[in-house]
Design an enzyme around this catalytic site. Structure first.
Site, PDB file in Angstrom:
ATOM      1  N   ASN A   1       0.860  -1.193   0.000  1.00  0.00           N
ATOM      2  CA  ASN A   1       0.000   0.000   0.000  1.00  0.00           C
ATOM      3  C   ASN A   1       0.896   1.244   0.000  1.00  0.00           C
ATOM      4  O   ASN A   1       1.699   1.435   0.922  1.00  0.00           O
ATOM      5  CB  ASN A   1      -0.900  -0.049   1.241  1.00  0.00           C
ATOM      6  CG  ASN A   1      -1.828   1.143   1.338  1.00  0.00           C
ATOM      7  OD1 ASN A   1      -1.424   2.267   1.071  1.00  0.00           O
ATOM      8  ND2 ASN A   1      -3.068   0.912   1.728  1.00  0.00           N
TER       9      ASN A   1
ATOM     10  N   HIS B   1       0.956   6.231   1.864  1.00  0.00           N
ATOM     11  CA  HIS B   1       1.697   7.179   2.701  1.00  0.00           C
ATOM     12  C   HIS B   1       2.895   7.802   1.995  1.00  0.00           C
ATOM     13  O   HIS B   1       3.485   8.747   2.518  1.00  0.00           O
ATOM     14  CB  HIS B   1       2.019   6.556   4.055  1.00  0.00           C
ATOM     15  CG  HIS B   1       0.759   6.266   4.805  1.00  0.00           C
ATOM     16  ND1 HIS B   1      -0.227   7.227   4.950  1.00  0.00           N
ATOM     17  CD2 HIS B   1       0.282   5.141   5.385  1.00  0.00           C
ATOM     18  CE1 HIS B   1      -1.252   6.688   5.616  1.00  0.00           C
ATOM     19  NE2 HIS B   1      -0.965   5.432   5.871  1.00  0.00           N
TER      20      HIS B   1
ATOM     21  N   HIS C   1      -5.551   3.714  -1.820  1.00  0.00           N
ATOM     22  CA  HIS C   1      -6.890   4.083  -1.333  1.00  0.00           C
ATOM     23  C   HIS C   1      -7.169   5.522  -1.741  1.00  0.00           C
ATOM     24  O   HIS C   1      -6.539   6.455  -1.235  1.00  0.00           O
ATOM     25  CB  HIS C   1      -6.902   3.939   0.194  1.00  0.00           C
ATOM     26  CG  HIS C   1      -8.212   4.222   0.846  1.00  0.00           C
ATOM     27  ND1 HIS C   1      -8.408   4.102   2.197  1.00  0.00           N
ATOM     28  CD2 HIS C   1      -9.414   4.617   0.340  1.00  0.00           C
ATOM     29  CE1 HIS C   1      -9.662   4.422   2.501  1.00  0.00           C
ATOM     30  NE2 HIS C   1     -10.289   4.744   1.383  1.00  0.00           N
TER      31      HIS C   1
ATOM     32  N   ARG D   1      -9.245   8.250  -1.109  1.00  0.00           N
ATOM     33  CA  ARG D   1     -10.248   8.652  -0.121  1.00  0.00           C
ATOM     34  C   ARG D   1     -11.093   9.781  -0.674  1.00  0.00           C
ATOM     35  O   ARG D   1     -10.643  10.549  -1.525  1.00  0.00           O
ATOM     36  CB  ARG D   1      -9.577   9.081   1.186  1.00  0.00           C
ATOM     37  CG  ARG D   1      -8.873   7.944   1.896  1.00  0.00           C
ATOM     38  CD  ARG D   1      -8.319   8.407   3.226  1.00  0.00           C
ATOM     39  NE  ARG D   1      -9.375   8.556   4.204  1.00  0.00           N
ATOM     40  CZ  ARG D   1      -9.621   7.709   5.200  1.00  0.00           C
ATOM     41  NH1 ARG D   1      -8.872   6.649   5.377  1.00  0.00           N
ATOM     42  NH2 ARG D   1     -10.609   7.914   6.036  1.00  0.00           N
TER      43      ARG D   1
ATOM     44  N   ARG E   1      -6.931  12.897   0.818  1.00  0.00           N
ATOM     45  CA  ARG E   1      -5.887  13.365   1.742  1.00  0.00           C
ATOM     46  C   ARG E   1      -4.513  12.805   1.376  1.00  0.00           C
ATOM     47  O   ARG E   1      -3.505  13.348   1.761  1.00  0.00           O
ATOM     48  CB  ARG E   1      -6.245  13.037   3.181  1.00  0.00           C
ATOM     49  CG  ARG E   1      -6.156  11.573   3.507  1.00  0.00           C
ATOM     50  CD  ARG E   1      -6.321  11.342   4.986  1.00  0.00           C
ATOM     51  NE  ARG E   1      -7.682  11.589   5.435  1.00  0.00           N
ATOM     52  CZ  ARG E   1      -8.222  10.996   6.496  1.00  0.00           C
ATOM     53  NH1 ARG E   1      -7.495  10.158   7.210  1.00  0.00           N
ATOM     54  NH2 ARG E   1      -9.467  11.220   6.848  1.00  0.00           N
TER      55      ARG E   1
ATOM     56  N   GLU F   1      -8.606   0.642  -3.344  1.00  0.00           N
ATOM     57  CA  GLU F   1      -9.416   0.714  -2.118  1.00  0.00           C
ATOM     58  C   GLU F   1     -10.358   1.888  -2.216  1.00  0.00           C
ATOM     59  O   GLU F   1      -9.928   3.005  -2.559  1.00  0.00           O
ATOM     60  CB  GLU F   1      -8.510   0.942  -0.920  1.00  0.00           C
ATOM     61  CG  GLU F   1      -8.206  -0.309  -0.155  1.00  0.00           C
ATOM     62  CD  GLU F   1      -7.427   0.030   1.090  1.00  0.00           C
ATOM     63  OE1 GLU F   1      -7.818   0.974   1.807  1.00  0.00           O
ATOM     64  OE2 GLU F   1      -6.435  -0.648   1.338  1.00  0.00           O
TER      65      GLU F   1
ATOM     66  N   THR G   1      -8.317   3.659   8.302  1.00  0.00           N
ATOM     67  CA  THR G   1      -9.555   2.884   8.286  1.00  0.00           C
ATOM     68  C   THR G   1      -9.775   2.208   9.641  1.00  0.00           C
ATOM     69  O   THR G   1      -8.981   1.375  10.058  1.00  0.00           O
ATOM     70  CB  THR G   1      -9.491   1.819   7.174  1.00  0.00           C
ATOM     71  OG1 THR G   1      -8.974   2.444   6.009  1.00  0.00           O
ATOM     72  CG2 THR G   1     -10.847   1.232   6.903  1.00  0.00           C
TER      73      THR G   1
ATOM     74  N   GLU H   1     -11.231  -9.164   2.948  1.00  0.00           N
ATOM     75  CA  GLU H   1      -9.968  -8.850   3.625  1.00  0.00           C
ATOM     76  C   GLU H   1     -10.298  -8.678   5.096  1.00  0.00           C
ATOM     77  O   GLU H   1     -11.128  -7.837   5.460  1.00  0.00           O
ATOM     78  CB  GLU H   1      -9.344  -7.581   3.045  1.00  0.00           C
ATOM     79  CG  GLU H   1      -8.016  -7.246   3.743  1.00  0.00           C
ATOM     80  CD  GLU H   1      -7.186  -6.196   3.025  1.00  0.00           C
ATOM     81  OE1 GLU H   1      -7.185  -6.188   1.774  1.00  0.00           O
ATOM     82  OE2 GLU H   1      -6.548  -5.395   3.721  1.00  0.00           O
TER      83      GLU H   1
ATOM     84  N   HIS I   1      -3.855  -4.504   7.683  1.00  0.00           N
ATOM     85  CA  HIS I   1      -3.935  -3.367   8.604  1.00  0.00           C
ATOM     86  C   HIS I   1      -2.999  -3.523   9.780  1.00  0.00           C
ATOM     87  O   HIS I   1      -3.105  -4.484  10.542  1.00  0.00           O
ATOM     88  CB  HIS I   1      -5.354  -3.087   9.116  1.00  0.00           C
ATOM     89  CG  HIS I   1      -5.569  -1.614   9.313  1.00  0.00           C
ATOM     90  ND1 HIS I   1      -5.082  -0.939  10.396  1.00  0.00           N
ATOM     91  CD2 HIS I   1      -6.130  -0.687   8.515  1.00  0.00           C
ATOM     92  CE1 HIS I   1      -5.369   0.341  10.264  1.00  0.00           C
ATOM     93  NE2 HIS I   1      -5.983   0.528   9.124  1.00  0.00           N
TER      94      HIS I   1
HETATM   95  N1  PXP Z   1      -5.941  -3.028   4.004  1.00  0.00           N
HETATM   96  C1  PXP Z   1      -6.892  -2.082   4.065  1.00  0.00           C
HETATM   97  C2  PXP Z   1      -8.263  -2.439   3.604  1.00  0.00           C
HETATM   98  C3  PXP Z   1      -6.592  -0.778   4.516  1.00  0.00           C
HETATM   99  O1  PXP Z   1      -7.581   0.160   4.571  1.00  0.00           O
HETATM  100  C4  PXP Z   1      -5.283  -0.468   4.876  1.00  0.00           C
HETATM  101  C5  PXP Z   1      -4.932   0.922   5.316  1.00  0.00           C
HETATM  102  O2  PXP Z   1      -5.155   1.810   4.283  1.00  0.00           O
HETATM  103  C6  PXP Z   1      -4.318  -1.481   4.779  1.00  0.00           C
HETATM  104  C7  PXP Z   1      -4.678  -2.758   4.363  1.00  0.00           C
HETATM  105  C8  PXP Z   1      -2.895  -1.235   5.119  1.00  0.00           C
HETATM  106  O3  PXP Z   1      -2.772  -0.919   6.469  1.00  0.00           O
HETATM  107  P1  PXP Z   1      -1.400  -0.391   7.021  1.00  0.00           P
HETATM  108  O4  PXP Z   1      -1.106   0.875   6.292  1.00  0.00           O
HETATM  109  O5  PXP Z   1      -1.655  -0.215   8.473  1.00  0.00           O
HETATM  110  O6  PXP Z   1      -0.370  -1.455   6.723  1.00  0.00           O
END
Ligand code: PXP
Length: 252
Positions: free
Chosen positions: A9, A12, A45, A47, A51, A72, A103, A153, A196
Site C-alpha cells: 500500500n 503514505h 486508497h 479517499r 488526503r 481501495e 480505516t 480482507e 492493517h
Molecule cells: N488493508 C486495508 C483495507 C486498509 O484500509 C489499509 C490501510 O489503508 C491497509 C490494508 C494497510 O494498512 P497499514 O497501512 O496499516 O499497513
C-alpha cells in the site's frame, strides 16, 4: 516455500508528498520500485477527501503498473464511477469516515446487505475482483459470501495492536479470531486477504494461518523504508511472510 501474496500500500508516499504540496515523493515511482522488489500487487486508497492518493495517482498507477492494482474505495457512487472507468484488477470496499486517521473497523455488510449487493454488481460485471474489508466476525463473513463478493480482507488491526502493546493473551485471542474467520470464509468459498497495522513480526505470525491468499501492508513498510530503503523493507517482508507460512505448514 512461498507464502501469501504481498500487496504494498503506497498511500503514505502520497501523504509525505502532500505535506509539501509538490510532486515528490512520487507514489507511482514507489509502486514501480515495489514491483521490482517483489511486491505481487499495489494497493492505493482514493479517499473521498483525497488526503493522500489523488485522482492523477490512480491514472498513473493504471498506466504504469505491471502487477495488479487493488483499488481501495468507499462504497459511494463517486468511487464506483472511478472504479468503473479504470477497471482495476481489484476493488476493495472499506468503511470511510472523514475524521478518522486510518480505516477504523470493518465494513458493516450485515447492516447494509441489500445496498452492498447492488453496489458490487456493476463492479463485478466490469471484471473487478471485489473484496470487502471486514472484521473477522462470522456474521459479516457469511453476509459477504451471500452478496456474492469473491474476496474478503480481514482487519488485522486489533491483533497488531495487541502485539505492539505486549498483551500476549489478547494477541492469542485475536489470532484465534482471525484463524477462525479464515476457516469460516474458506468454507463459504471466499478468498481471504488480511491487512492493517502489520509489521515484520505480525505479518510473519498471520502468514502461518492456512489459506491466506494475500497480505496488504502499507504504513510500516513506508516508515521502515526511511531506515533501510523501500526495496529492502519489501524484501525483508517477503522473507517474513514466507518464513511464517513455512512455520505454519510445519506445525500443521
Ligand atoms: N488493508 C486495508 C483495507 C486498509 O484500509 C489499509 C490501510 O489503508 C491497509 C490494508 C494497510 O494498512 P497499514 O497501512 O496499516 O499497513
Amino acid at each position: 516455500m512461498s507464502g501469501p501474496r504481498l500487496g504494498v500500500n503506497i498511500d503514505h508516499v502520497a501523504t509525505i508528498r502532500n505535506a509539501r504540496g509538490g510532486g515528490t515523493p512520487d507514489p507511482v515511482r514507489a509502486a514501480l520500485l515495489s514491483e521490482q522488489a517483489g511486491a505481487d500487487g499495489i494497493t492505493a486508497h482514493l479517499r473521498e477527501d483525497r488526503r493522500h492518493i489523488g485522482d492523477a495517482d490512480i491514472d498513473g498507477l493504471m498506466a504504469a503498473l505491471t502487477v495488479p492494482l487493488n483499488f481501495e474505495m468507499a462504497a459511494t457512487l463517486e468511487m464506483q464511477g472511478i472504479a468503473l472507468r479504470h477497471k482495476p484488477h481489484a476493488a476493495c470496499l472499506v468503511p470511510e469516515k472523514r475524521e478518522e486517521r486510518t480505516t477504523e473497523g470493518g465494513l458493516g455488510v450485515v447492516q447494509d446487505e441489500r445496498r452492498l449487493a447492488e453496489f458490487i454488481t456493476p463492479l463485478r460485471e466490469a471484471g473487478c475482483r471485489v473484496s470487502l474489508f471486514i472484521e473477522a466476525d462470522p456474521q459479516q463473513i457469511e453476509a459477504s459470501a451471500r452478496i456474492g463478493a469473491p474476496v474478503i480482507e480481514l482487519h488485522t488491526g486489533t491483533f497488531a495492536e495487541a502485539h505492539n502493546a505486549g498483551n500476549v493473551e489478547r494477541r492469542a485471542y485475536e489470532f484465534e479470531r482471525l484463524a477462525e474467520g479464515v476457516r469460516v470464509a474458506t468454507a463459504a468459498g471466499l478468498e481471504v486477504h488480511l491487512g492493517h497495522g502489520l509489521d515484520f513480526d505480525t505479518a510473519r505470525m498471520v502468514s502461518a494461518i492456512p489459506d491466506i491468499a494475500e497480505l496488504n501492508i502499507g504504513h510500516f513498510l513506508i516508515g521502515e523504508s526511511v531506515f533501510i530503503g523501500l526495496e529492502e523493507a519489501i524484501r525483508r517482508m517477503r522473507t517474513a511472510i514466507d518464513e511464517g507460512y513455512a512455520e505454519g505448514r510445519a506445525a500443521a
